[in-house]
Design a protein around this motif. Structure first.
Motif, PDB file in Angstrom:
ATOM      1  N   GLY A  47     -10.064  51.370 -11.369  1.00 22.07           N
ATOM      2  CA  GLY A  47     -10.597  52.421 -10.518  1.00 22.07           C
ATOM      3  C   GLY A  47     -10.124  52.277  -9.079  1.00 22.07           C
ATOM      4  O   GLY A  47      -9.622  51.227  -8.649  1.00 22.07           O
ATOM      5  N   GLU A  48     -10.298  53.376  -8.317  1.00 23.23           N
ATOM      6  CA  GLU A  48      -9.785  53.426  -6.951  1.00 23.23           C
ATOM      7  C   GLU A  48     -10.462  52.431  -6.008  1.00 23.23           C
ATOM      8  O   GLU A  48      -9.926  52.097  -4.951  1.00 23.23           O
ATOM      9  CB  GLU A  48      -9.950  54.850  -6.383  1.00 23.23           C
ATOM     10  CG  GLU A  48      -9.061  55.891  -7.032  1.00 23.23           C
ATOM     11  CD  GLU A  48      -7.589  55.692  -6.676  1.00 23.23           C
ATOM     12  OE1 GLU A  48      -7.325  55.134  -5.601  1.00 23.23           O
ATOM     13  OE2 GLU A  48      -6.723  56.077  -7.474  1.00 23.23           O
ATOM     14  N   SER A  49     -11.668  51.972  -6.348  1.00 18.54           N
ATOM     15  CA  SER A  49     -12.390  51.058  -5.447  1.00 18.54           C
ATOM     16  C   SER A  49     -11.955  49.603  -5.592  1.00 18.54           C
ATOM     17  O   SER A  49     -12.464  48.733  -4.878  1.00 18.54           O
ATOM     18  CB  SER A  49     -13.895  51.161  -5.708  1.00 18.54           C
ATOM     19  OG  SER A  49     -14.193  50.834  -7.056  1.00 18.54           O
ATOM     20  N   TYR A  50     -11.006  49.306  -6.497  1.00 20.05           N
ATOM     21  CA  TYR A  50     -10.542  47.924  -6.696  1.00 20.05           C
ATOM     22  C   TYR A  50      -9.097  47.831  -6.221  1.00 20.05           C
ATOM     23  O   TYR A  50      -8.199  48.451  -6.795  1.00 20.05           O
ATOM     24  CB  TYR A  50     -10.663  47.528  -8.165  1.00 20.05           C
ATOM     25  CG  TYR A  50     -12.086  47.466  -8.641  1.00 20.05           C
ATOM     26  CD1 TYR A  50     -12.858  46.327  -8.443  1.00 20.05           C
ATOM     27  CD2 TYR A  50     -12.683  48.568  -9.250  1.00 20.05           C
ATOM     28  CE1 TYR A  50     -14.173  46.265  -8.862  1.00 20.05           C
ATOM     29  CE2 TYR A  50     -14.000  48.530  -9.672  1.00 20.05           C
ATOM     30  CZ  TYR A  50     -14.740  47.372  -9.473  1.00 20.05           C
ATOM     31  OH  TYR A  50     -16.044  47.323  -9.888  1.00 20.05           O
ATOM     32  N   GLN A  95      -2.098  50.165   3.440  1.00 24.68           N
ATOM     33  CA  GLN A  95      -1.349  50.717   2.311  1.00 24.68           C
ATOM     34  C   GLN A  95      -2.066  50.461   0.982  1.00 24.68           C
ATOM     35  O   GLN A  95      -2.073  51.322   0.097  1.00 24.68           O
ATOM     36  CB  GLN A  95       0.055  50.120   2.280  1.00 24.68           C
ATOM     37  CG  GLN A  95       0.940  50.567   3.444  1.00 24.68           C
ATOM     38  CD  GLN A  95       2.276  49.856   3.456  1.00 24.68           C
ATOM     39  OE1 GLN A  95       2.488  48.892   2.732  1.00 24.68           O
ATOM     40  NE2 GLN A  95       3.184  50.327   4.296  1.00 24.68           N
ATOM     41  N   PHE A  96      -2.680  49.292   0.844  1.00 25.35           N
ATOM     42  CA  PHE A  96      -3.382  48.990  -0.400  1.00 25.35           C
ATOM     43  C   PHE A  96      -4.633  49.853  -0.558  1.00 25.35           C
ATOM     44  O   PHE A  96      -5.023  50.185  -1.685  1.00 25.35           O
ATOM     45  CB  PHE A  96      -3.782  47.508  -0.439  1.00 25.35           C
ATOM     46  CG  PHE A  96      -2.590  46.575  -0.544  1.00 25.35           C
ATOM     47  CD1 PHE A  96      -1.430  46.986  -1.175  1.00 25.35           C
ATOM     48  CD2 PHE A  96      -2.648  45.286  -0.006  1.00 25.35           C
ATOM     49  CE1 PHE A  96      -0.344  46.136  -1.272  1.00 25.35           C
ATOM     50  CE2 PHE A  96      -1.563  44.440  -0.097  1.00 25.35           C
ATOM     51  CZ  PHE A  96      -0.403  44.867  -0.729  1.00 25.35           C
ATOM     52  N   MET A 102      -0.258  42.358   8.464  1.00 24.76           N
ATOM     53  CA  MET A 102      -1.428  42.250   7.582  1.00 24.76           C
ATOM     54  C   MET A 102      -2.216  43.560   7.580  1.00 24.76           C
ATOM     55  O   MET A 102      -2.630  44.063   6.531  1.00 24.76           O
ATOM     56  CB  MET A 102      -2.328  41.096   8.062  1.00 24.76           C
ATOM     57  CG  MET A 102      -3.602  40.932   7.247  1.00 24.76           C
ATOM     58  SD  MET A 102      -4.684  39.661   7.918  1.00 24.76           S
ATOM     59  CE  MET A 102      -5.184  40.459   9.458  1.00 24.76           C
ATOM     60  N   ARG A 103      -2.415  44.126   8.768  1.00 23.87           N
ATOM     61  CA  ARG A 103      -3.144  45.389   8.867  1.00 23.87           C
ATOM     62  C   ARG A 103      -2.404  46.518   8.155  1.00 23.87           C
ATOM     63  O   ARG A 103      -3.004  47.354   7.466  1.00 23.87           O
ATOM     64  CB  ARG A 103      -3.370  45.733  10.340  1.00 23.87           C
ATOM     65  CG  ARG A 103      -4.216  46.977  10.545  1.00 23.87           C
ATOM     66  CD  ARG A 103      -4.667  47.104  11.997  1.00 23.87           C
ATOM     67  NE  ARG A 103      -3.538  47.013  12.920  1.00 23.87           N
ATOM     68  CZ  ARG A 103      -3.289  45.966  13.707  1.00 23.87           C
ATOM     69  NH1 ARG A 103      -4.093  44.920  13.673  1.00 23.87           N
ATOM     70  NH2 ARG A 103      -2.241  45.955  14.524  1.00 23.87           N
ATOM     71  N   ASN A 154       2.812  46.410  -7.087  1.00 21.77           N
ATOM     72  CA  ASN A 154       2.646  46.630  -8.519  1.00 21.77           C
ATOM     73  C   ASN A 154       1.254  46.194  -8.974  1.00 21.77           C
ATOM     74  O   ASN A 154       0.575  46.893  -9.725  1.00 21.77           O
ATOM     75  CB  ASN A 154       3.725  45.850  -9.278  1.00 21.77           C
ATOM     76  CG  ASN A 154       3.552  45.955 -10.777  1.00 21.77           C
ATOM     77  OD1 ASN A 154       2.830  45.172 -11.375  1.00 21.77           O
ATOM     78  ND2 ASN A 154       4.207  46.945 -11.384  1.00 21.77           N
ATOM     79  N   ILE A 155       0.809  45.025  -8.494  1.00 22.09           N
ATOM     80  CA  ILE A 155      -0.526  44.538  -8.868  1.00 22.09           C
ATOM     81  C   ILE A 155      -1.598  45.494  -8.358  1.00 22.09           C
ATOM     82  O   ILE A 155      -2.539  45.855  -9.078  1.00 22.09           O
ATOM     83  CB  ILE A 155      -0.752  43.122  -8.301  1.00 22.09           C
ATOM     84  CG1 ILE A 155       0.245  42.139  -8.926  1.00 22.09           C
ATOM     85  CG2 ILE A 155      -2.176  42.654  -8.572  1.00 22.09           C
ATOM     86  CD1 ILE A 155       0.163  40.750  -8.356  1.00 22.09           C
ATOM     87  N   ASN A 156      -1.452  45.908  -7.099  1.00 16.45           N
ATOM     88  CA  ASN A 156      -2.441  46.816  -6.518  1.00 16.45           C
ATOM     89  C   ASN A 156      -2.503  48.139  -7.293  1.00 16.45           C
ATOM     90  O   ASN A 156      -3.588  48.671  -7.562  1.00 16.45           O
ATOM     91  CB  ASN A 156      -2.097  47.074  -5.044  1.00 16.45           C
ATOM     92  CG  ASN A 156      -3.203  47.808  -4.310  1.00 16.45           C
ATOM     93  OD1 ASN A 156      -4.270  47.278  -4.079  1.00 16.45           O
ATOM     94  ND2 ASN A 156      -2.954  49.063  -3.974  1.00 16.45           N
ATOM     95  N   SER A 157      -1.341  48.695  -7.657  1.00 17.31           N
ATOM     96  CA  SER A 157      -1.316  49.954  -8.405  1.00 17.31           C
ATOM     97  C   SER A 157      -1.966  49.791  -9.770  1.00 17.31           C
ATOM     98  O   SER A 157      -2.741  50.640 -10.220  1.00 17.31           O
ATOM     99  CB  SER A 157       0.131  50.439  -8.553  1.00 17.31           C
ATOM    100  OG  SER A 157       0.722  50.673  -7.290  1.00 17.31           O
TER     101      SER A 157
END
Length: 589
Positions: A565-568, A532-533, A526-527, A555-558
């Motif tokens: 934006g980078e904060s989401y 990575q996200f 999990m950590r 893919n969702i995270n990218s």
């Protein structure tokens, strides 16, 4: 490439001719202004402190005078002998002693002050001695005063002060309209028997000087006690002043500044009062204002001098700069063959050389873009020639569904219909966006399909408000996460799998929680995923050429970080063999 400052650099010239003199001048002016302002303020406070010391010294003198008058009477043998043995058997001798020996002493003591600010009385314990107003009164007539009773009962206390707020002593006809502070001293016989009390009364208004010179017409003196202001020389807002003093008298300094006024104060423990000297800071502000004006004039003169100096410096620089800008404009208008000729080894010379290189790179880039665009159009034409019409697939699926309905296989027919809708959703390329309602309907259809091949009962609980159902999101935001939940939940030896989807507004964001009670994951995994996200996005990896990520959490995270934006980014919370919670945060407007 790191920039190196050379000896003939324009930057060096600007630093030498502009920055350094300005910094030095600013430091000198700031230091001079600070010193001048501090000196003016210190001198003003010093002068006011001298006046305050004189006024507080006058109060001390008046209090000491009361002690001196008491001492003069309480140590006079004739008065002590008279009160101790008044010769009551011989009336003539009593009157002779009273008029010739006792009264002159008291009159002399009060006359010594040369004012009517002091009064003296003697309260006798012996009730056989007749009262003689206004000097001799009986003490027993005053014992209703509780504070007086407590003082008499304390044998170790010989003196006490009464304030104007305390109950007055003696008949009311003897009390004037002036408030008084009263010093009580016990009167003893040679055998240490208490014969009575000596009371010296000091007029309250005599403690403060009401005559002030013209230069201090805005100054105010007053006495302050815990209950409020007891006396003042001028009309003031007593309630407001009391609030100010209650807040600031706890300070260790003998003065404080509040709202353009200087307050000096001293506490007199004997009379339980604080003497306050309030001084207007108008004179101080005028002095500081004059000093500030002088400083501003000096700054204006310095700035004018700097402007003249910089004018000649920039004139030399901008002659070359204008020539460079002229060539740049011609290049922008299409003259791409022109070049800037400037071989000097400074920043402008380097700018000219870099711009010439930029023109060469731009010409090469335009050539490559034209070639790529031509190749792209050719590839697009070929792709259109071989494109399969998706309506053929939809119609085929409808044929299968109708066949299953005729065979009375209704559940399988419904799943075929769901698959067709999912396929149509996937192949739709009109937009990259959808609504939260459509995403939820997609995962409902997906779970219906998965239930055909799974022996587990898959339960889907959805909690979303009607308002959020129309909230716009990017496509395929929830389905890959639900797919992961089912994929790893099958490995758990349980008869059912519960998946919960909660959508709610939190502050200025929409939070979407996807929770399953499946396999979970270890804390280390999990950590690792969360790190990575949160890591900076590598745009080289965000391509459609990575199939394992195109349908997964990466893919969702990218796509979240690229679009919002980078904060989401995705956040995972999990406990091994217990549950997994995937949280998505979106901006809410």
């Amino acid at each position: 490439m790191l920039f190196k400052i050379k000896r003939n650099s324009i930057m060096v010239k600007m630093i030498i001719m502009y920055t350094i003199p300005f910094i030095l001048l600013s430091l000198i002016l700031s230091w001079n202004n600070h010193i001048s302002t501090q000196n003016i303020q210190d001198n003003f406070i010093t002068n006011m402190s001298h006046a305050f010391d004189q006024a507080s010294g006058e109060i001390n003198n008046r209090i000491d005078m009361a002690y001196d008058l008491t001492e003069m009477v309480s140590r006079n043998n004739k008065i002590i002998e008279f009160i101790n043995d008044p010769y009551l058997g011989d009336e003539a001798e009593f009157l002779s002693t009273y008029l010739d020996s006792v009264i002159p002493i008291i009159k002399y003591a009060t006359a010594f002050t040369e004012t009517d600010d002091y009064a003296m009385r003697i309260y006798m314990v012996d009730d056989h001695i007749p009262e003689s107003w206004p000097y001799f009164l009986r003490l027993n007539n005053q014992l209703s005063n509780e504070k007086l009773q407590a003082f008499i009962a304390k044998e170790d206390e010989t003196q006490m002060w009464l304030t104007p707020s305390d109950l007055g002593l003696g008949p009311s006809s003897l009390n004037s309209d002036r408030n008084k502070y009263t010093l009580l001293s016990k009167l003893y016989s040679p055998a240490r028997e208490m014969l009575g009390l000596v009371a010296v009364m000091v007029a309250e208004d005599s403690l403060l000087s009401t005559v002030e010179d013209a230069s201090s017409s805005d100054n105010t003196q007053f006495l302050y006690h815990d209950q409020g202001i007891t006396f003042t020389t001028t009309d003031i807002d007593e309630k407001a002043e009391s609030e100010v003093l209650q807040h600031h008298l706890v300070e260790t300094e003998p003065y404080f500044i509040y709202e353009q006024h200087l307050y000096l104060y001293k506490t007199f423990d004997t009379i339980n009062q604080t003497f306050v000297y309030k001084v207007s800071l108008e004179q101080l502000n005028q002095s500081i204002h004059r000093s500030t004006i002088n400083q501003l004039l000096l700054i204006v003169f310095s700035v004018l001098l700097l402007i003249v100096t910089c004018y000649f410096m920039f004139k030399m620089i901008f002659l070359r700069l204008n020539r460079i800008v002229s060539i740049m404009r011609k290049v922008i208008n299409g003259s791409t063959s022109m070049r800037i000729i400037d071989n000097k080894q400074d920043e402008l010379g380097q700018l000219a050389q870099d711009f010439n290189g930029l023109i060469e790179m731009n010409n090469n880039l335009i050539h490559r873009v034209v070639m790529k665009e031509r190749l792209r159009k050719e590839a697009q034409i070929k792709a259109l020639q071989y494109q399969i019409n998706p309506h053929f697939i939809y119609n085929t699926l409808d044929i299968f569904r109708m066949k299953l309905i005729k065979e009375r296989m209704f559940d399988t027919a419904d799943r075929i219909a769901d698959f067709g809708k999912i396929l149509r959703y996937n192949l739709s390329d009109n937009t990259l966006h959808t609504t939260l309602k459509e995403e939820i309907e997609l995962i409902q259809k997906y779970i219906n399909l998965q239930s055909l091949s799974s022996s587990k009962t898959i339960q889907l609980d959805i909690e979303v408000t009607e308002q959020l159902k129309a909230y716009p999101v990017i496509k395929f935001l929830l389905q890959p996460i639900v797919e992961n939940s089912i994929k790893y939940g099958k490995s758990v030896p349980k008869d059912s799998l519960c998946i919960q989807v909660h959508c709610y507004v939190h502050g200025q964001q929409v939070w979407i929680d996807i929770i399953d009670d499946g396999a979970g994951m270890t804390a280390e995994k999990m950590r690792t995923l969360n790190d990575q996200f949160r890591a900076p996005l590598n745009y080289d990896e965000v391509t459609t050429d990575t199939p394992e990520r195109s349908i997964g959490l990466y893919n969702i995270n990218s796509r979240l970080r690229l679009y919002y934006g980078e904060s989401y980014f995705i956040t995972i919370e999990s406990k091994d063999h217990k549950y997994t919670k995937v949280q998505i945060k979106l901006p809410y407007e």
